[in-house]
Design an enzyme around this catalytic site. Sequence first.
Site, PDB file in Angstrom:
ATOM      1  N   VAL A  96      49.416  53.686  27.292  1.00  0.00           N
ATOM      2  CA  VAL A  96      49.844  52.501  28.150  1.00  0.00           C
ATOM      3  C   VAL A  96      50.826  52.935  29.335  1.00  0.00           C
ATOM      4  O   VAL A  96      51.677  53.435  29.071  1.00  0.00           O
ATOM      5  CB  VAL A  96      50.675  51.736  27.171  1.00  0.00           C
ATOM      6  CG1 VAL A  96      51.361  50.672  27.750  1.00  0.00           C
ATOM      7  CG2 VAL A  96      50.292  51.238  25.898  1.00  0.00           C
ATOM      8  N   HIS A  97      50.310  52.459  30.408  1.00  0.00           N
ATOM      9  CA  HIS A  97      51.149  53.083  31.494  1.00  0.00           C
ATOM     10  C   HIS A  97      51.322  52.092  32.669  1.00  0.00           C
ATOM     11  O   HIS A  97      52.044  52.069  33.833  1.00  0.00           O
ATOM     12  CB  HIS A  97      50.789  54.378  32.175  1.00  0.00           C
ATOM     13  CG  HIS A  97      49.610  54.274  32.943  1.00  0.00           C
ATOM     14  ND1 HIS A  97      48.339  54.530  32.559  1.00  0.00           N
ATOM     15  CD2 HIS A  97      49.342  54.372  34.148  1.00  0.00           C
ATOM     16  CE1 HIS A  97      47.387  54.514  33.355  1.00  0.00           C
ATOM     17  NE2 HIS A  97      48.235  54.410  34.642  1.00  0.00           N
TER      18      HIS A  97
END
Length: 379
Positions: free
Chosen positions: A217-218
């Site tokens: 997740v970024h």
Amino acid sequence: MKIVTIIGARPQIIKAAALSRTIRNKFATQIKEIIVHTGQHYDANMSQVFIDELGIPQPDYNLNIGSGSHGVQTAGMITGIEEILLKEKPDYLVLYGDTNSTLAGAIAASKIHVPIVHIEAGLRSFNKSMPEEINRIMADHASTLLFSPTLTGFNNLIKEGFNRDNQRPYSADHPGIFHCGDVMYDNSLYFETIARDKSDVLQRLVLEGKAFYLATVHRDNNTDQPKRLNAIFESFQEITQSTQIPLVLPLHPRTSKLLKKNLEPALYQQINQNKLIRLIPPVSFLDMIMLEKNCQLLFTDSGGVQKEAYFFGKPAIILRSETEWKEIVEVGCGRIVNTDRDKIMSACKHFQQVGKTLEFPIIFGDGKAAEFIAKTMMG
Ligand code: UD1
Ligand code: UDP
């Protein structure tokens, strides 16, 4: 021929490895490559580890730009890249993907008439609130040679007015567009066996022979919007509790910096106490390949990780409202779930049931995209 290659963010360093390797192995006497690292990513585990592990030559220049607002970061890069282009006078500037390093290279080179090669051209999310969408549109429209990894990307270029029938000599006003496969696929094929021999990540995490999920997740709209970040992590909490399957999450520095700030305190505490959620620092590329190859399925908002899931025959649950890699969804190997808890849960259930029966037809070329690009540049 002399080319200047811009790298900066983690995925660009990885993508650049394929062409760089092809040049060194097959075209060393014809093409000289100068590598410029903008310094957009700088932690050792976001940058140097890939240069070492993927055998990329040390960059000839590092602009050390670091983090900052879009304007500050991009402006610093433009200034630095312009100076290098004026000094090196390359035949082409080679750009990858859609980051601020890509945009800076496109602006710097186009204004001083250095022809641009854009690798990973034509991809669109049709969501201009994404910084990447702006970066890729601008880079494509300043480029002379555009290499699209997928047919969708190629067709997007045609819809935007690029001419499929252009002939040499190419220029920014008369660009050449090519559908040539994905350099990331070249890399995955090349490094798969090396990863099996060299990576010990499964032993380190005590996951050998065990079922586990993998997640990354970024994306800024997930990390920076508390509602979305909470929804993602609530789902991770619920899935691990209900299935008792561990979830490995190598945390991008952007995410690790925002987790405590943006998660509800109670959820933050639950996540930290949940032994099935394995928050770990970013891993090397060889470790990532082993995690991707051996997991049950992936949750991700990353562009590159969606594709690698596909390369290694794993379903991807896409934590976004759309994807540039829509073929993956069309063939049923990925599902767009945004941050909707119910959709995340049902996609997980679905892929757990059908995962082993999925088919992964060829979408990303034949593993020789970099060779095609090198030959096309030479004319
Ligand atoms: C950038 C790209 C994105 C790409 C991603 C790949 C843009 C606009 N975004 O997003 O398209 O998917 O890289 O990973 O170019 N940080 C560190 N150490 C580092 C690098 C970053 O701590 O080595 C932290 C900093 O707090 C920084 C934040 O991460 O402010 C975001 O970094 P930045 O490069 O601005 O954007 P990414 O989210 O990494
Ligand atoms: N990657 C990696 N280690 C990690 C996470 C990702 O090596 O801990 C690799 C991944 O295998 C892929 C690339 O980084 O090749 C994807 O980069 P990222 O997700 O940062 O950016 P995006 O592709 O979304 O632009």
